[in-house]
Design a protein around this motif. Structure first.
Motif, PDB file in Angstrom:
ATOM      1  N   UNK A  89       0.785  -1.236   0.000  1.00  0.00           N
ATOM      2  CA  UNK A  89       0.000   0.000   0.000  1.00  0.00           C
ATOM      3  C   UNK A  89       0.819   1.289   0.000  1.00  0.00           C
ATOM      4  N   UNK A  90       2.139   1.207   0.174  1.00  0.00           N
ATOM      5  CA  UNK A  90       2.960   2.415   0.266  1.00  0.00           C
ATOM      6  C   UNK A  90       3.897   2.525  -0.925  1.00  0.00           C
ATOM      7  N   UNK A  91       4.184   3.772  -1.305  1.00  0.00           N
ATOM      8  CA  UNK A  91       5.058   4.005  -2.461  1.00  0.00           C
ATOM      9  C   UNK A  91       6.534   3.901  -2.106  1.00  0.00           C
ATOM     10  N   UNK A  92       6.902   4.361  -0.901  1.00  0.00           N
ATOM     11  CA  UNK A  92       8.320   4.399  -0.537  1.00  0.00           C
ATOM     12  C   UNK A  92       8.536   3.824   0.862  1.00  0.00           C
ATOM     13  N   UNK A  93       9.776   3.499   1.149  1.00  0.00           N
ATOM     14  CA  UNK A  93      10.140   3.036   2.490  1.00  0.00           C
ATOM     15  C   UNK A  93       9.881   4.143   3.517  1.00  0.00           C
ATOM     16  N   UNK A  94      10.110   5.383   3.119  1.00  0.00           N
ATOM     17  CA  UNK A  94       9.866   6.508   4.031  1.00  0.00           C
ATOM     18  C   UNK A  94       8.387   6.574   4.411  1.00  0.00           C
TER      19      UNK A  94
END
Length: 156
Positions: free
Chosen positions: A28-33
């Motif tokens: 569900x998230x685009x980046x590790x951040x």
């Protein structure tokens, strides 16, 4: 400030990768951040800080603080630090120790949040759907705690 990095615990590295969108995953998230900020917010909400232990030395590598700043997440790091220490001096730009302390607090809340997420998402095929249910559940808890009488509950 550019030399600072947000580290990820080695035992959470594969989980963080699974939560992001890539060729192999549909997280569900685009980046590790993005994952780390969500996890830190969840860890703070549930008051769970967890030491990192061994640090991931492979993908995902520690994330440069400039990534968090460019995405506007530095505010979350600062707010968590103030909330934890009850001291605004932790925001001092002239004190290198303050920055290290802010990052340390953030990393531990993120690690705690990742532990919560691992428990909540265990056995789940679709992380996005389960995260949505988790968010709805958290919202419901907040509304119950606020204790305000709300007539809209009876309108169905």
């Amino acid at each position: 400030m550019s030399a600072s990095k947000i580290r990820i615990a080695k035992d959470k590295a594969d989980f963080v990768k699974a939560l992001t969108i890539s060729k192999e995953t549909t997280g569900p998230f685009q980046t590790y951040a993005d994952v780390m900020v969500f996890a830190a917010a969840l860890g703070a909400k549930r008051k769970k800080r967890s030491p990192l232990g061994e640090i991931s030395k492979r993908d995902p590598l520690p994330i440069g603080i400039e990534i968090f700043i460019s995405r506007g997440y530095d505010a979350v790091i600062k707010l968590l630090a103030i909330a934890e220490t009850k001291n605004t001096q932790i925001l001092s730009p002239n004190d290198e120790n303050s920055e290290e302390q802010r990052i340390h607090i953030f990393e531990e809340y993120a690690n705690g949040g990742l532990e919560i997420l691992q428990d909540e998402l265990r056995g789940t095929v679709n992380y996005s759907e389960t995260l949505l249910l988790l968010l709805i559940s958290e919202k419901g808890k907040r509304e119950e705690i606020e204790g305000e009488f709300d007539l809209t509950r009876f309108l169905s």
